[in-house]
Design a protein around this motif. Structure first.
Motif, mmCIF file in Angstrom:
data_model
loop_
_atom_site.group_PDB
_atom_site.id
_atom_site.type_symbol
_atom_site.label_atom_id
_atom_site.label_comp_id
_atom_site.label_asym_id
_atom_site.label_seq_id
_atom_site.Cartn_x
_atom_site.Cartn_y
_atom_site.Cartn_z
ATOM 1 N N ASP A 4 -5.435 -44.544 -79.650
ATOM 2 C CA ASP A 4 -6.559 -44.436 -78.715
ATOM 3 C C ASP A 4 -6.367 -45.358 -77.514
ATOM 4 O OD1 ASP A 4 -7.730 -42.617 -80.445
ATOM 5 O OD2 ASP A 4 -9.046 -44.103 -81.368
ATOM 6 N N SER A 5 -5.932 -46.571 -77.796
ATOM 7 C CA SER A 5 -5.704 -47.540 -76.720
ATOM 8 C C SER A 5 -4.590 -47.070 -75.780
ATOM 9 C CB SER A 5 -5.342 -48.893 -77.326
ATOM 10 O OG SER A 5 -5.015 -49.805 -76.323
ATOM 11 N N ARG A 7 -3.612 -43.981 -75.263
ATOM 12 C CA ARG A 7 -4.113 -42.818 -74.521
ATOM 13 C C ARG A 7 -4.964 -43.267 -73.332
ATOM 14 N NH1 ARG A 7 -7.890 -41.016 -77.469
ATOM 15 N NH2 ARG A 7 -6.600 -40.264 -79.179
ATOM 16 N N GLU A 8 -5.860 -44.226 -73.561
ATOM 17 C CA GLU A 8 -6.725 -44.727 -72.488
ATOM 18 C C GLU A 8 -5.912 -45.390 -71.378
ATOM 19 O OE1 GLU A 8 -9.778 -47.245 -74.095
ATOM 20 O OE2 GLU A 8 -10.373 -45.728 -75.562
ATOM 21 N N GLU A 9 -4.958 -46.221 -71.759
ATOM 22 C CA GLU A 9 -4.130 -46.908 -70.761
ATOM 23 C C GLU A 9 -3.253 -45.923 -69.992
ATOM 24 O OE1 GLU A 9 -4.406 -50.035 -69.695
ATOM 25 O OE2 GLU A 9 -6.071 -50.209 -71.103
ATOM 26 N N GLN A 11 -4.016 -42.804 -69.316
ATOM 27 C CA GLN A 11 -4.890 -42.102 -68.373
ATOM 28 C C GLN A 11 -5.156 -42.946 -67.132
ATOM 29 O OE1 GLN A 11 -5.779 -38.966 -68.373
ATOM 30 N NE2 GLN A 11 -4.820 -38.556 -70.334
ATOM 31 N N LYS A 12 -5.229 -44.253 -67.290
ATOM 32 C CA LYS A 12 -5.424 -45.138 -66.139
ATOM 33 C C LYS A 12 -4.146 -45.239 -65.297
ATOM 34 C CE LYS A 12 -8.702 -48.095 -68.580
ATOM 35 N NZ LYS A 12 -8.850 -49.413 -69.221
#
Length: 156
Positions: A4-5, A7-9, A11-12
């Motif tokens: 999850d982490s 994936r979030e990073e 996307q940024k």
């Protein structure tokens, strides 16, 4: 949590990136990574079933042995994200573009994204040049005389 982490990073760091698949084991990853629509893969070293290194080696062998290769058919770009520094050399020998140690920092992930984007641009230029070569060859000879020989070597 780590997935999850990441994936979030991602996307940024790369807003235009489309994450189209996630897997919990190496067998699933290998099956899906054989599809031509996946161009980048983030793998861990330790995964249930096949390890990330086994997945990478199999993909490279499959692509190298494929009789259906074309300029538009590339193996996925592989990035390892792991806690194990001792496997880095083996990962690069298995065609890894990058090897990131956890914890992943935004700056380090940004560097990886830049490397991936550069490789994708190189592929685009190569594919474009191949298309132009075919176009020139087909305009200078009869349709029945058109022959294309492709030689492939290591991309990395």
């Amino acid at each position: 949590m780590l997935r999850d982490s990441l994936r979030e990073e991602l996307q940024k760091a790369w807003p235009k990136l489309q994450i189209i698949a996630e897997f919990s084991n190496g067998e699933q990853a290998l099956q899906r990574l054989r599809a031509p629509d996946l161009v980048v893969a983030f793998l861990d070293i330790q995964m249930p079933g096949l390890s990330g290194l086994e997945v990478a080696r199999t993909l490279v062998e499959d692509w190298s042995d494929s009789s259906s290769q074309s300029a538009m058919s590339w193996p996925p770009l592989l990035v390892f994200v792991t806690a194990y520094s001792e496997f880095a050399l083996e990962a690069f020998e298995s065609a890894a573009v990058d090897y990131i140690l956890r914890p992943v920092t935004p700056d380090r992930l940004s560097l990886t994204v830049s490397r991936l984007q550069a490789r994708l641009r190189e592929r685009s230029v190569t594919s474009s040049a191949f298309d132009k070569f075919i176009e020139v060859q087909s305009s200078t000879c009869k349709q029945s005389e058109l022959r294309v020989e492709m030689r492939t070597g290591s991309l990395y």
